[in-house]
Design a protein around this motif. Structure first.
Motif, PDB file in Angstrom:
ATOM      1  N   THR A   3     -21.218  -7.781  -0.973  1.00 34.67           N
ATOM      2  CA  THR A   3     -22.230  -7.680  -1.485  1.00 34.67           C
ATOM      3  C   THR A   3     -23.051  -6.207  -1.395  1.00 34.67           C
ATOM      4  O   THR A   3     -22.754  -5.264  -0.525  1.00 34.67           O
ATOM      5  CB  THR A   3     -23.366  -8.733  -0.812  1.00 34.67           C
ATOM      6  OG1 THR A   3     -24.938  -8.625  -1.382  1.00 34.67           O
ATOM      7  CG2 THR A   3     -23.420  -8.107   0.588  1.00 34.67           C
ATOM      8  N   LYS A   4     -23.882  -5.960  -2.211  1.00 41.41           N
ATOM      9  CA  LYS A   4     -24.483  -4.485  -2.491  1.00 41.41           C
ATOM     10  C   LYS A   4     -25.630  -4.416  -1.466  1.00 41.41           C
ATOM     11  O   LYS A   4     -26.137  -3.282  -1.151  1.00 41.41           O
ATOM     12  CB  LYS A   4     -25.038  -4.403  -3.834  1.00 41.41           C
ATOM     13  CG  LYS A   4     -24.154  -4.300  -4.962  1.00 41.41           C
ATOM     14  CD  LYS A   4     -23.017  -3.017  -4.798  1.00 41.41           C
ATOM     15  CE  LYS A   4     -21.850  -3.070  -5.677  1.00 41.41           C
ATOM     16  NZ  LYS A   4     -21.021  -3.952  -5.843  1.00 41.41           N
ATOM     17  N   GLN A   5     -26.117  -5.660  -0.956  1.00 39.00           N
ATOM     18  CA  GLN A   5     -27.269  -5.384  -0.043  1.00 39.00           C
ATOM     19  C   GLN A   5     -27.135  -6.423   1.243  1.00 39.00           C
ATOM     20  O   GLN A   5     -27.124  -7.580   1.268  1.00 39.00           O
ATOM     21  CB  GLN A   5     -28.669  -6.036  -0.597  1.00 39.00           C
ATOM     22  CG  GLN A   5     -30.022  -5.711   0.201  1.00 39.00           C
ATOM     23  CD  GLN A   5     -31.164  -6.469  -0.544  1.00 39.00           C
ATOM     24  OE1 GLN A   5     -31.193  -6.841  -1.529  1.00 39.00           O
ATOM     25  NE2 GLN A   5     -32.253  -6.113   0.124  1.00 39.00           N
ATOM     26  N   MET A   6     -26.795  -5.495   2.232  1.00 38.05           N
ATOM     27  CA  MET A   6     -26.232  -6.192   3.439  1.00 38.05           C
ATOM     28  C   MET A   6     -27.473  -6.393   4.562  1.00 38.05           C
ATOM     29  O   MET A   6     -27.867  -5.262   4.912  1.00 38.05           O
ATOM     30  CB  MET A   6     -25.145  -5.528   4.006  1.00 38.05           C
ATOM     31  CG  MET A   6     -23.928  -5.498   3.181  1.00 38.05           C
ATOM     32  SD  MET A   6     -22.508  -4.572   4.091  1.00 38.05           S
ATOM     33  CE  MET A   6     -22.964  -2.650   3.454  1.00 38.05           C
ATOM     34  N   THR A   7     -28.002  -7.643   4.707  1.00 39.54           N
ATOM     35  CA  THR A   7     -29.016  -7.754   5.448  1.00 39.54           C
ATOM     36  C   THR A   7     -28.707  -8.509   6.840  1.00 39.54           C
ATOM     37  O   THR A   7     -27.768  -9.001   6.832  1.00 39.54           O
ATOM     38  CB  THR A   7     -30.164  -8.512   4.387  1.00 39.54           C
ATOM     39  OG1 THR A   7     -29.623  -9.913   4.409  1.00 39.54           O
ATOM     40  CG2 THR A   7     -30.471  -7.888   3.333  1.00 39.54           C
ATOM     41  N   PRO A   8     -29.656  -8.722   7.681  1.00 37.80           N
ATOM     42  CA  PRO A   8     -29.500  -9.323   9.061  1.00 37.80           C
ATOM     43  C   PRO A   8     -29.317 -10.554   8.567  1.00 37.80           C
ATOM     44  O   PRO A   8     -28.402 -11.481   9.465  1.00 37.80           O
ATOM     45  CB  PRO A   8     -30.982  -8.944   9.715  1.00 37.80           C
ATOM     46  CG  PRO A   8     -31.290  -7.740   9.266  1.00 37.80           C
ATOM     47  CD  PRO A   8     -30.982  -7.515   7.948  1.00 37.80           C
ATOM     48  N   GLN A   9     -30.026 -11.369   7.652  1.00 39.53           N
ATOM     49  CA  GLN A   9     -29.829 -12.904   7.273  1.00 39.53           C
ATOM     50  C   GLN A   9     -28.203 -13.001   6.761  1.00 39.53           C
ATOM     51  O   GLN A   9     -27.605 -13.915   7.145  1.00 39.53           O
ATOM     52  CB  GLN A   9     -30.685 -13.289   6.318  1.00 39.53           C
ATOM     53  CG  GLN A   9     -32.065 -13.208   6.547  1.00 39.53           C
ATOM     54  CD  GLN A   9     -32.845 -11.515   6.762  1.00 39.53           C
ATOM     55  OE1 GLN A   9     -32.152 -10.721   6.105  1.00 39.53           O
ATOM     56  NE2 GLN A   9     -34.187 -11.706   7.394  1.00 39.53           N
ATOM     57  N   LYS A  66     -32.865  -9.760  18.300  1.00 40.30           N
ATOM     58  CA  LYS A  66     -33.514 -10.548  16.919  1.00 40.30           C
ATOM     59  C   LYS A  66     -32.335 -11.115  16.290  1.00 40.30           C
ATOM     60  O   LYS A  66     -32.460 -12.149  15.728  1.00 40.30           O
ATOM     61  CB  LYS A  66     -34.247  -9.713  16.105  1.00 40.30           C
ATOM     62  CG  LYS A  66     -35.384  -9.141  16.254  1.00 40.30           C
ATOM     63  CD  LYS A  66     -36.386  -8.527  15.451  1.00 40.30           C
ATOM     64  CE  LYS A  66     -37.679  -8.081  16.058  1.00 40.30           C
ATOM     65  NZ  LYS A  66     -38.622  -7.597  15.038  1.00 40.30           N
ATOM     66  N   MET A  67     -31.141 -10.686  16.343  1.00 40.50           N
ATOM     67  CA  MET A  67     -29.943 -11.223  15.723  1.00 40.50           C
ATOM     68  C   MET A  67     -29.148 -12.083  16.396  1.00 40.50           C
ATOM     69  O   MET A  67     -28.211 -12.946  16.013  1.00 40.50           O
ATOM     70  CB  MET A  67     -28.972 -10.169  15.102  1.00 40.50           C
ATOM     71  CG  MET A  67     -29.636  -9.376  14.170  1.00 40.50           C
ATOM     72  SD  MET A  67     -28.705  -8.187  13.186  1.00 40.50           S
ATOM     73  CE  MET A  67     -27.540  -9.189  12.287  1.00 40.50           C
ATOM     74  N   CYS A  68     -29.355 -12.305  17.983  1.00 36.70           N
ATOM     75  CA  CYS A  68     -28.478 -12.913  18.833  1.00 36.70           C
ATOM     76  C   CYS A  68     -28.499 -14.446  18.529  1.00 36.70           C
ATOM     77  O   CYS A  68     -29.705 -15.093  18.282  1.00 36.70           O
ATOM     78  CB  CYS A  68     -28.877 -12.597  20.179  1.00 36.70           C
ATOM     79  SG  CYS A  68     -27.748 -13.539  21.536  1.00 36.70           S
ATOM     80  N   LEU A  69     -27.341 -15.118  18.622  1.00 34.61           N
ATOM     81  CA  LEU A  69     -27.394 -16.515  18.161  1.00 34.61           C
ATOM     82  C   LEU A  69     -27.562 -17.477  19.330  1.00 34.61           C
ATOM     83  O   LEU A  69     -27.319 -18.552  19.774  1.00 34.61           O
ATOM     84  CB  LEU A  69     -26.138 -16.936  17.534  1.00 34.61           C
ATOM     85  CG  LEU A  69     -25.930 -16.269  16.137  1.00 34.61           C
ATOM     86  CD1 LEU A  69     -24.581 -16.618  15.330  1.00 34.61           C
ATOM     87  CD2 LEU A  69     -27.023 -16.801  15.274  1.00 34.61           C
ATOM     88  N   LEU A  70     -27.772 -16.629  20.717  1.00 33.95           N
ATOM     89  CA  LEU A  70     -28.181 -17.193  22.028  1.00 33.95           C
ATOM     90  C   LEU A  70     -29.502 -16.903  22.276  1.00 33.95           C
ATOM     91  O   LEU A  70     -30.178 -16.149  21.726  1.00 33.95           O
ATOM     92  CB  LEU A  70     -27.093 -16.898  23.338  1.00 33.95           C
ATOM     93  CG  LEU A  70     -25.916 -16.964  22.957  1.00 33.95           C
ATOM     94  CD1 LEU A  70     -24.936 -16.448  24.105  1.00 33.95           C
ATOM     95  CD2 LEU A  70     -25.371 -18.491  23.000  1.00 33.95           C
TER      96      LEU A  70
END
Length: 797
Positions: A319-325, A283-287
């Protein structure tokens, strides 16, 4: 002096880190090193037989002092030849040893060479003799092997050693600060709301008491109690007090939002908790397809170098909230893999929110998630959300299927993208057909029946052989720097075949294999009966384990299949915090939904739904055991005052959202849905979206060969085959469906269960404690419509 203990594998890496994400990079445990353990044993045994002075797995350690730290580096040497001039040999496995050998000769600071150098250096320090060093490379595809002589250059090594020790101390000082920061946070944590709901404060106290006893805790608590905060607050407070983190795991990514919201509420009390949310690599892959090789992926190329030079872990964790975005944005900006960056930031988080896969899959991130912070052997706490899903997910990890239609489709696609891979798909079709032929021979049948299922035994050799050939071809594609468009379909095929092969070969797993034939098509399926042993081993990586859900009864069923020992668990059941008179519960036993009785009851069910919903025009959800049952009733229900909404077998996210919008804006509505589907679990029907639920029978799993084989296993292992295979899975769906109504203190709701089986002890044992006082027969009415009318009139005042 302050003590630090490191394994040679952890210690012997370039400093600062450099290089790319790729096979044979030497960072972490690759598939090749994981698969190579048996190869190590074979080589070590051979050396023992040929040389009496050979010693395998030779322990060695040395203490280095740097500033006010004492750093103990320990490890096991793969092979030590104890001759006049001793020789240390490290065994490394790879898919392509020629490529790895070339890299090792060119890269002086490769982790494999540093590991060998470190063993030689420790031996010299310990014994005063400088040993010879060699890397023994072995191919996983066959007997190919190569040795590289690597004499230790003391000046070069000690130059690296000084940098590495300084780096270890720098990281230790950071971890010490993190440890103390977390302990300070623990003293500031407080309940995030002005007042607690009824039962919420009691649950927090019970969890605190359970953790003090060192017992795993299982909590059944209804929707609306505020159980997420009630579980997270004490678990986080206890973990932070020890300087450690909490790992919060869920079965679905959609549930991450609930956990993130709970952390936000705790953070709103001016407590600077850092959270990190992990999601799947795909889901995170940029390919288009994850291909972790620098020849193909620019985000893998020089990943470690970019991370070090740009201090990206420090930047990402500000940042205090590290998200996939958040990681995706940084990945695009700096041309680095966002998924790997998120993993590298785990050490900076106080709460890691992730999927079950990250903790419980056979190949998972559990090592990274449980790495001790500052104190050796300290462990984080684990929270398992929607824990009723865990035992089936664990079994799924060791189950897989493959079919000839799949293989034929891959063959067709690969012919146009990677022709040389197409032959492997054709081989797969042949292997499946051979398995069927062998089965029919054993059954003394002349031909394969047109539509049959059978329990079979498969020898894994032909499956593993093809897996090796497929992997070789994949490596060829990468070596040739093939386009992602070519590699992606090949990887999909490879992954599916490898998963099936792994399911066949997992050790210490109770499983059976079935073969299904239909119109010439063949499906082979490996089904894991019980993943509890694997789960039990994973729990040992954590200090406290808290599993919670709205459906964890009977506790005995969930504790056993989820790998807990019910005798040594804290079993907690919280009741609804909302007034009992806000909800009306009824059982209608006059209707039978058993498969053999359905034709005779379709009209009765449709009429009952129409009459019940006519008493008061509000939104109702009618839950069915299957789509076929749903469709038979939906076409018979006459309710002109209602807008009819029907869940279809396949619905896009947009279609689901549109249907939910209808419930928000259009009233009254009847939503026809299936138990265990998207509308029965994980969706919050807020306000008036759902004021009633009618559950048409328990949704027992389909009666087929696989389910019967499971029943036989549960009978043998637990003495309750029918309950474990059929009744309790069905009641889980029923109770989850029932939880869609009465979700706040102002909600009023009607819950109707249609079927006389709900009155039996087998089914009632799974019901929440607050559904009835003494006996489930209390829920049977002699004047159904009058009682429903009285309930709605009472709640109107």
């Amino acid at each position: 002096m302050k003590q630090i203990a490191l394994d040679v594998r952890e210690f012997a890496v370039p400093y600062p880190r450099e290089g790319s994400i790729e096979p044979g990079s030497g960072y972490g445990l690759s598939i090749a090193t994981t698969l190579g353990s048996e190869v190590h044993k074979v080589i070590q045994q051979k050396n023992r037989e040929e040389d009496e002075l050979y010693k395998a797995e030779a322990k060695i350690s040395h203490k280095f002092e740097h500033d006010d730290f004492c750093i103990q580096v320990s490890g096991r040497i793969d092979g030590l030849f104890q001759h006049a001039i001793p020789k240390i040999e490290e065994i490394k496995t790879a898919f392509r040893i020629a490529a790895l050998a070339q890299r090792l000769r060119q890269d002086r600071w490769h982790p494999y060479r540093l590991q060998l150098d470190t063993y030689c250096y420790l031996y010299w320090k310990q014994n005063g003799i400088m040993p010879e060093g060699a890397l023994h490379l072995v191919s996983l595809f066959g007997q190919e092997a190569s040795k590289i002589e690597c004499p230790l250059d003391l000046l070069e090594y000690e130059s690296w050693l000084a940098r590495r020790l300084a780096g270890v101390v720098e990281e230790a000082r950071f971890q010490e600060k993190e440890y103390k920061r977390r302990q300070r946070l623990a003293t500031k944590l407080e309940f995030p709301f002005t007042t607690a709901r009824e039962g919420q404060a009691e649950l927090i106290q019970q969890i605190e008491d359970g953790m003090s006893k060192g017992k795993p805790i299982l909590v059944q608590a209804p929707t609306g109690l505020g159980k997420t905060v009630a579980v997270l607050l004490p678990a986080l407070k206890e973990s932070l007090a020890r300087g450690q983190r909490v790992v919060y795991t869920t079965p679905k990514n959609s549930l991450h939002l609930v956990a993130e919201d709970a952390v936000k509420r705790l953070r709103a009390k001016k407590v600077a908790i850092k959270s990190l949310t992990l999601t799947a690599k795909a889901k995170m892959c940029l390919l288009p397809e994850p291909v972790c090789d620098p020849k193909v992926c620019e985000y893998a190329r020089d990943y470690y170098t970019k991370i070090s030079e740009n201090k990206l872990v420090e930047e990402a964790s500000k940042t205090k909230q590290m998200t996939p975005q958040h990681f995706t944005e940084l990945g695009k900006k700096h041309k680095v893999c966002p998924f790997e960056l998120s993993i590298d930031c785990i050490d900076r988080a106080d709460v890691v929110i992730c999927d079950y896969n990250h903790v419980f899959a056979p190949v998972s991130l559990s090592g990274r998630l449980t790495a001790a912070v500052h104190k050796k052997n300290a462990k984080p706490n684990l929270i398992i959300d929607e824990a009723h899903n865990l035992h089936t997910r664990a079994a799924d990890y060791f189950s897989a299927s493959i079919s000839t239609p799949q293989l034929v489709a891959w063959h067709s696609e690969l012919l146009t993208t990677v022709p040389k891979m197409a032959a492997h798909a054709a081989d797969g079709v042949r292997i499946l057909r051979d398995a069927v032929a062998l089965t029919t021979q054993r059954n003394a049948a002349a031909t394969v029946p047109a539509n049959t299922s059978s329990d079979i035994e498969l020898g894994p050799r032909q499956f593993t052989g093809l897996a090796d050939r497929i992997n070789r071809s994949i490596m060829d594609l990468v070596e040739e720097s093939a386009a992602v468009e070519q590699i992606a379909p090949a990887l999909t095929f490879s992954r599916s075949w490898s998963e099936f092969t792994a399911a066949l070969t997992h050790e210490n797993i109770e499983r059976f294999t079935t073969c299904k034939t239909a119109s010439g098509d063949v499906t082979l399926k490996v089904t894991c009966c019980d993943g509890s042993a694997h789960l039990r081993a994973q729990y040992k990586l954590f200090d406290n384990v808290i599993a919670f859900s709205a459906t964890l009864k009977p506790f005995e069923y969930y504790t056993k299949l989820s790998g807990f020992d019910s005798a040594s668990c804290e079993l907690l059941e919280a009741t609804s915090p909302f007034p009992r008179h806000n909800r009306k519960l009824m059982v209608i036993p006059q209707i039978s939904t058993k498969y053999k009785d359905r034709n005779a009851n379709y009209a009765k069910i449709a009429d009952a739904i129409a009459r019940i919903t006519a008493v008061k025009h509000v939104n109702y959800i009618i839950f069915f055991p299957s789509f076929d049952f749903l469709e038979r009733i939906a076409e018979r229900v006459s309710a002109p005052a209602y807008k009819m909404l029907v869940q279809r077998r396949s619905m896009s996210r947009h279609e689901t959202s549109a249907l939910l919008d209808e419930l928000r804006t259009t009233q009254p509505c009847l939503l026809f849905a299936v138990q265990g589907g998207i509308f029965s679990e994980g969706i919050d029907f807020a306000g008036d979206m759902a004021s009633g639920a009618i559950i048409v029978g328990p949704g027992l799993p389909t009666y087929d060969l696989e389910r019967e084989l499971l029943r036989q296993y549960y009978d043998k292992a637990y003495g309750q085959g029918f309950e474990y295979a059929y009744v309790y899975p069905a009641m889980t769906k029923v109770i989850q469906s029932a939880g869609r109504i009465v979700r706040s203190e102002t909600d009023r709701g009607l819950l109707v269960l249609m079927d006389n089986r709900f009155l039996s002890d087998q089914y009632a044992r799974a019901m929440p404690a607050d559904w009835f006082h003494q006996n489930v027969t209390e829920l049977v009415s002699t004047s159904i419509l009058k009682d429903i009318s009285d309930f709605w009139q009472d709640t109107a005042h």
